[in-house]
Design a protein around this motif. Structure first.
Motif, PDB file in Angstrom:
ATOM      1  N   SER A 417       0.744  -1.085   0.083  1.00 13.40           N
ATOM      2  CA  SER A 417       0.015   0.070   0.004  1.00 13.40           C
ATOM      3  C   SER A 417       0.738   1.319  -0.049  1.00 13.40           C
ATOM      4  O   SER A 417       0.859   1.589  -1.109  1.00 13.40           O
ATOM      5  CB  SER A 417      -1.100  -0.113   1.212  1.00 13.40           C
ATOM      6  N   ASP A 418       1.516   1.689   1.075  1.00 19.00           N
ATOM      7  CA  ASP A 418       2.385   2.725   1.283  1.00 19.00           C
ATOM      8  C   ASP A 418       3.306   2.505   2.405  1.00 19.00           C
ATOM      9  O   ASP A 418       2.944   2.436   3.666  1.00 19.00           O
ATOM     10  CB  ASP A 418       1.472   3.934   1.815  1.00 19.00           C
ATOM     11  N   PRO A 419       4.627   2.323   1.792  1.00 21.08           N
ATOM     12  CA  PRO A 419       5.591   2.006   2.937  1.00 21.08           C
ATOM     13  C   PRO A 419       5.723   3.192   4.000  1.00 21.08           C
ATOM     14  O   PRO A 419       6.553   2.742   4.994  1.00 21.08           O
ATOM     15  CB  PRO A 419       6.893   2.071   2.056  1.00 21.08           C
ATOM     16  N   PHE A 420       5.423   4.143   3.804  1.00 18.54           N
ATOM     17  CA  PHE A 420       5.493   5.591   4.797  1.00 18.54           C
ATOM     18  C   PHE A 420       4.248   5.944   5.318  1.00 18.54           C
ATOM     19  O   PHE A 420       4.172   6.843   5.989  1.00 18.54           O
ATOM     20  CB  PHE A 420       5.944   6.610   3.917  1.00 18.54           C
ATOM     21  N   ALA A 421       3.288   4.690   5.405  1.00 17.58           N
ATOM     22  CA  ALA A 421       1.875   5.054   6.301  1.00 17.58           C
ATOM     23  C   ALA A 421       2.177   4.939   7.764  1.00 17.58           C
ATOM     24  O   ALA A 421       2.798   4.012   7.796  1.00 17.58           O
ATOM     25  CB  ALA A 421       1.010   4.067   5.769  1.00 17.58           C
ATOM     26  N   LYS A 422       1.892   6.126   8.424  1.00 19.42           N
ATOM     27  CA  LYS A 422       2.143   5.864   9.820  1.00 19.42           C
ATOM     28  C   LYS A 422       1.571   4.733  10.452  1.00 19.42           C
ATOM     29  O   LYS A 422       0.380   4.450  10.280  1.00 19.42           O
ATOM     30  CB  LYS A 422       1.809   7.254  10.466  1.00 19.42           C
ATOM     31  N   VAL A 448      15.417   1.099   7.101  1.00 18.29           N
ATOM     32  CA  VAL A 448      16.068   1.144   8.305  1.00 18.29           C
ATOM     33  C   VAL A 448      17.548   2.198   7.884  1.00 18.29           C
ATOM     34  O   VAL A 448      18.228   2.954   8.617  1.00 18.29           O
ATOM     35  CB  VAL A 448      16.386   0.288   9.103  1.00 18.29           C
ATOM     36  N   LYS A 449      18.129   1.753   6.645  1.00 20.87           N
ATOM     37  CA  LYS A 449      19.346   2.080   6.140  1.00 20.87           C
ATOM     38  C   LYS A 449      19.238   3.617   5.602  1.00 20.87           C
ATOM     39  O   LYS A 449      19.743   4.456   5.961  1.00 20.87           O
ATOM     40  CB  LYS A 449      19.706   1.491   5.120  1.00 20.87           C
ATOM     41  N   LYS A 453      15.216   5.872  12.246  1.00 17.94           N
ATOM     42  CA  LYS A 453      14.093   6.069  12.796  1.00 17.94           C
ATOM     43  C   LYS A 453      12.932   5.505  12.063  1.00 17.94           C
ATOM     44  O   LYS A 453      11.704   5.986  12.408  1.00 17.94           O
ATOM     45  CB  LYS A 453      14.062   7.424  13.284  1.00 17.94           C
ATOM     46  N   TYR A 454      13.058   4.699  11.105  1.00 19.88           N
ATOM     47  CA  TYR A 454      11.972   3.841  10.388  1.00 19.88           C
ATOM     48  C   TYR A 454      10.848   3.155  11.331  1.00 19.88           C
ATOM     49  O   TYR A 454       9.713   3.456  11.333  1.00 19.88           O
ATOM     50  CB  TYR A 454      12.228   3.069   9.236  1.00 19.88           C
ATOM     51  N   ILE A 482       6.979   3.598  11.867  1.00 19.22           N
ATOM     52  CA  ILE A 482       6.303   2.479  12.504  1.00 19.22           C
ATOM     53  C   ILE A 482       6.700   2.604  14.122  1.00 19.22           C
ATOM     54  O   ILE A 482       7.792   2.951  14.344  1.00 19.22           O
ATOM     55  CB  ILE A 482       6.743   1.187  12.109  1.00 19.22           C
ATOM     56  N   ALA A 483       5.672   2.879  14.978  1.00 23.30           N
ATOM     57  CA  ALA A 483       5.932   2.900  16.373  1.00 23.30           C
ATOM     58  C   ALA A 483       5.222   1.487  16.890  1.00 23.30           C
ATOM     59  O   ALA A 483       4.122   1.267  16.723  1.00 23.30           O
ATOM     60  CB  ALA A 483       4.933   4.237  17.024  1.00 23.30           C
TER      61      ALA A 483
END
Length: 788
Positions: A417-422, A448-449, A453-454, A482-483
């Motif tokens: 979908s979206d690798p940067f979706a919170k 992560v590279k 903080k990904y 991702i948290a």
């Protein structure tokens, strides 16, 4: 002019507006026309969404700009006087308005919802519309507002920042109902508003009006997390300026009027105990308690003391989740809510994001796992001989491959979908959140590279992660994406762009479940956040089926005099004897204690295994339906059911389609009712237009592609009767239809675009038909031939 030939707008401008003005209403401050007060429900299918219809009142009449007191629904003169009444009553109920009118330009039908009129509905002439003073006097009787001081309080305007921002209708209802209750002398007020609906902004406007009117001079706002106090002070409460302070020091400065505080800052540790007693008991005359359902077992007695100490002040409780269990009750303390706005209402109105649920079942969770006799775990502990099942996972039994599998499913979803979706991943305790962080880091090496903080663990015990919370919730900051967390992010985290909420946590508490779901319900159109996904690994979403999920709270228990008036937060409704959640893990403090440290006074045993294989045995997607329930059905089934609500037979649909001047209007109407043509075309056949999709999916008719329909028209050769240029226009329109569908060719502006503009100006092309009317008739004939 024949009145029957006038449009609805003509009736408004020629008859209804003059009648209202004649009665003394001010056009600029008291009358608003064509008011859209909802956004339209967001309907999600596949990866696409659309918005449903907005609720729009023809007129809303106000007292002093603040208080809506009347709704008018207009109809054209072909309708009767009362034809708009039922629609107007629907709007009036939503807006909390007592006086309702319907008109067709001949007279008004007047409905009085106060219960104080001799007749509920009466017909009145255009020259008999009630004056502002008359309706305001009746409004005050209805609301029980009897004194000049009370009137002055409720007439105080909202804070206006000059940007045109005004409270949404439900915020206005909440603000007005609270201010009116306090103006009448009510000392305990409860407001129930779903997460993401702007409770803090609502609280600010309540305090502003009570403060500016002089009704309440010194005000204390209590929140349960430091971040919430700081967010409030710097954002919604900023207009209080120099009159406001945050209580954080031992010595209190009594020169301020608005005080913000953590519960803990006014109860404190032993050294700071009773800091609030530096104020006299009558110092505050209003206390607003945010998240008033919360308060941990160790601390509730302390901040109960605060409310009891300032017992002469009015207490306003704000919550998304009023606590009603056999042990504790918000309503018993505060009374019934003066206003409730639920998650279901917020989604229906289009102010909150709907969700779809991906439920993933893992074999070891459902089938259980039993150790061999004498089997040791990774750290040499002998494992208790019993069957471990879902309730044990990550609490007493850690299967490392299970953690990796969950992390893999999260990673797969984001990649697709979206690798940067919170994304927030809710885990059982801090140890689990750390293991999940590691698994996600290992599965996303490239990300992560790019930025370490990904993936971040954001829990109360670890400063590095906690420091990233502001960046996570800031839409403009890409990282963290991702948290992983356990309890810290369950409340008060305004994550507007959170698109994925992962539940790998045992959740039995309805309060906690609602709070967690609330992390995803905010909409942010600037960042394309209209809906969110819940990925559930531990059957937490079964709570959606609970009748209490979005129901009205009911008092089950009334505390005795010596028991807490404001209920503590619960951990589990049905505690697990081996529960890992210590009281402190649910505390209202900023701190979060690893759940694996302490349980019942001793260390809890956790078995860790790295070699037990796990597999997904079931995965299904469920959508949020129009009735507020989760549904599992295919796009085709959903379309068929939705269309057949509007058209009970193929004949009915065909008649409407044939008679419609613009087919695009029918398509838009169906989209507003939830039919999404683009994903449907992908599933059924991309070359079909909306007409064939509906006939095929809803009524089982064999479809024709757009090209087949266009070729059938060409074979009829009816273009021969037109001039050469007109013929070229029609042939090009036909080609455009074959490529893109009916909606585009219906708009006359298409003649200003390629390839038409190369054939001549739009005026020249229309002239080839003999004028605009003749062009529209030729287009209608083309459509008749297309769908013959």
């Amino acid at each position: 002019m024949d009145k029957k030939s006038l449009t609805e707008r003509d009736i408004c401008s020629k008859y209804i507006t003059p009648a209202i003005l004649e009665a003394g209403w001010d056009l600029h401050t008291q009358i608003r026309e064509e008011v859209s007060f909802t956004k339209g429900r967001i309907i999600v299918r596949g990866k696409l969404h659309t918005r449903g219809e907005q609720k729009r009142a023809d007129y809303i009449l106000y007292h002093k700009k603040n208080i809506p007191i009347a709704v008018i629904e207009a109809k054209d003169n072909k309708h009767s006087i009362g034809d708009g009444m039922q629609q107007a009553l629907n709007y009036a109920e939503t807006l909390g308005v007592p006086f309702v009118f319907s008109s067709n330009g001949d007279a008004f039908l007047f409905h009085d919802r106060t219960g104080n009129a001799a007749k509920t509905e009466t017909e009145i002439g255009l020259n008999q519309f009630p004056s502002p003073a008359e309706l305001w006097q009746r409004y005050c009787v209805w609301k029980g507002i009897a004194t000049a001081e009370a009137v002055q309080t409720i007439e105080m305007p909202y804070y206006d920042d000059g940007t045109g921002r005004a409270p949404r209708y439900y915020q206005a209802n909440a603000i007005n109902n609270t201010v009116e209750a306090i103006a009448r002398g009510q000392q305990r007020v409860l407001l129930v508003m779903a997460t993401g609906t702007g409770k803090t902004y609502t609280a600010f406007q309540i305090i502003w009006r009570l403060w500016k009117s002089g009704t309440k001079k010194r005000i204390l706002f209590l929140a349960d997390r430091n971040i919430l106090v700081d967010q409030t002070k710097n954002n919604d409460f900023k207009p209080f300026g120099a009159a406001m302070t945050k209580i954080s020091k031992r010595q209190i400065d009594k020169s301020y009027e608005i005080y913000l505080s953590l519960y803990q800052a006014v109860t404190g540790n032993e050294d700071e105990k009773n800091i609030y007693k530096q104020f006299s008991p009558d110092f505050f005359d209003l206390i607003v308690i945010d998240e008033c359902h919360r308060g941990s077992a160790a601390e509730d007695s302390a901040w109960r003391e605060v409310l009891e100490y300032f017992s002469n002040a009015a207490h306003v409780g704000l919550t998304a989740t009023p606590k009603e269990t056999k042990d504790v009750s918000s309503i018993t303390y505060f009374g019934d809510p003066v206003y409730s706005y639920t998650l279901k209402q917020g989604i229906e109105d289009g102010f909150l994001a709907p969700y779809k649920v991906v439920r993933i079942d893992i074999d070891r969770d459902l089938q259980g796992w039993r150790p061999r006799k004498g089997q040791l775990d990774k750290y040499g502990q002998e494992i208790e001989d019993r069957v471990f099942n879902q309730s044990d996972m990550d609490r007493t039994l850690v299967l490392e491959k299970r953690t990796e599998l969950v992390a893999q499913k999260i990673t797969d979803f984001l990649k697709a979908s979206d690798p940067f979706a919170k994304t927030i991943v809710f885990c059982d305790d801090i140890d689990h959140a750390e293991r999940m962080r590691q698994a996600l880091v290992n599965l996303n090496p490239e990300r992560v590279k790019e930025n370490r903080k990904y993936v971040m663990r954001i829990t109360g015990d670890e400063q590095e992660g906690k420091a990233e919370l502001d960046n996570f919730i800031n839409p403009e900051e890409r990282y963290p994406v991702i948290a992983t967390t356990s309890k810290l992010m369950t409340t008060g985290v305004d994550a507007q762009t959170c698109k994925l909420v992962v539940l790998d946590q045992h959740i039995k508490s309805m309060t906690e479940f609602k709070q967690i779901i609330g992390r995803g319900t905010r909409i942010n159109e600037d960042y394309d956040k209209y809906w969110f996904t819940i990925m559930d690994f531990k059957k937490a979403t079964e709570l959606f089926a609970d009748k209490d999920f979005d129901g009205e709270p009911v008092v089950i228990y009334e505390p005795k005099e010596d028991e807490p008036p404001v209920p503590p937060d619960d951990i589990d409704v049905t505690p697990d004897p081996q529960s890992t959640d210590s009281d402190k893990d649910n505390a209202i403090d900023d701190d979060e204690i690893p759940g694996s440290d302490i349980s019942g006074g001793g260390r809890r045993i956790k078995y860790v295994l790295g070699d037990v294989t796990v597999h997904v045995i079931a995965e299904r997607v469920q959508y949020y339906g129009s009735d507020g329930k989760l549904m599992t059905e295919s796009l085709k089934d959903y379309t068929r059911n939705t269309v057949r609500k509007d058209y009970t037979s193929l004949d009915q649909f065909l008649k409407r389609w044939t008679s419609a001047e613009r087919k695009a209007a029918i398509i838009k109407e169906l989209e507003q009712h939830g039919v999404l043509f683009e994903p449907l075309a992908e599933e059924v056949g991309k070359e079909l237009d909306a007409f064939d999709l509906i006939c095929h999916v809803a009524f089982d008719q064999p479809p024709l592609t757009r090209k087949e329909r266009a070729n059938n028209v060409k074979k009829r050769n009816y273009f021969a009767k037109y001039s050469e240029q007109a013929r070229k226009v029609l042939e090009t329109l036909l080609e455009k239809y074959a490529d893109t569908g009916i909606e585009n060719i219906e708009d006359i502006k298409i003649l200003t675009l390629d390839p038409f503009k190369n054939m001549g100006s739009a005026t020249e092309l229309v002239s080839a038909f003999g004028g605009k009317q003749a062009y529209m008739e030729a287009l209608a004939e083309l459509e008749q031939n297309l769908y013959a």
